[in-house]
Design a protein around this motif. Structure first.
Motif, PDB file in Angstrom:
ATOM      1  N   THR A  18       0.858  -1.183   0.000  1.00 17.67           N
ATOM      2  CA  THR A  18       0.000   0.000   0.000  1.00 17.67           C
ATOM      3  C   THR A  18       0.898   1.237   0.000  1.00 17.67           C
ATOM      4  O   THR A  18       2.090   1.150   0.332  1.00 17.67           O
ATOM      5  N   PRO A  19       0.343   2.401  -0.327  1.00 19.72           N
ATOM      6  CA  PRO A  19       1.144   3.627  -0.248  1.00 19.72           C
ATOM      7  C   PRO A  19       1.698   3.856   1.160  1.00 19.72           C
ATOM      8  O   PRO A  19       2.843   4.294   1.302  1.00 19.72           O
ATOM      9  N   THR A  20       0.934   3.544   2.200  1.00 23.04           N
ATOM     10  CA  THR A  20       1.416   3.729   3.569  1.00 23.04           C
ATOM     11  C   THR A  20       2.578   2.792   3.860  1.00 23.04           C
ATOM     12  O   THR A  20       3.583   3.193   4.453  1.00 23.04           O
ATOM     13  N   GLU A  21       2.487   1.537   3.440  1.00 24.43           N
ATOM     14  CA  GLU A  21       3.575   0.587   3.646  1.00 24.43           C
ATOM     15  C   GLU A  21       4.838   1.043   2.917  1.00 24.43           C
ATOM     16  O   GLU A  21       5.941   0.966   3.455  1.00 24.43           O
ATOM     17  N   THR A  22       4.667   1.564   1.718  1.00 25.65           N
ATOM     18  CA  THR A  22       5.809   2.073   0.949  1.00 25.65           C
ATOM     19  C   THR A  22       6.415   3.281   1.646  1.00 25.65           C
ATOM     20  O   THR A  22       7.648   3.404   1.744  1.00 25.65           O
ATOM     21  N   ASP A  23       5.579   4.183   2.174  1.00 24.32           N
ATOM     22  CA  ASP A  23       6.067   5.352   2.906  1.00 24.32           C
ATOM     23  C   ASP A  23       6.883   4.943   4.124  1.00 24.32           C
ATOM     24  O   ASP A  23       7.913   5.556   4.429  1.00 24.32           O
TER      25      ASP A  23
END
Length: 77
Positions: A18-23
């Motif tokens: 997810t974008p949060t995991e990537t962040d």
């Protein structure tokens, strides 16, 4: 999240983050790069020489735990 390990080429591919995991991954890597490992030891190894401090939101902390759990499950299987 899906981790694929290619033993022939000795590479790993992580997909489905997810974008949060990537962040979260980017924040950890960027912080380690900027704050740690500034001086190489005489032995040739690198030590962080710093407390590893990173501020995460609650959502990011949950994402970090999820990433760690999933990677651990993949490597333990």
């Amino acid at each position: 999240m899906k981790l694929t390990i290619d033993k022939t080429n000795k590479t790993c591919t992580i997909s489905g983050l997810t974008p949060t995991e990537t962040d979260v991954i980017l924040a950890i890597v960027d912080t380690a790069d900027r704050r740690c490992f500034r001086e190489q030891e005489d032995s040739g190894e690198w030590y962080s020489n710093d407390d590893f401090i990173l501020r995460l939101t609650d959502e990011q902390r949950r994402a970090l735990a999820k990433i760690g759990e999933e990677i651990q499950q993949i490597y333990n299987s």
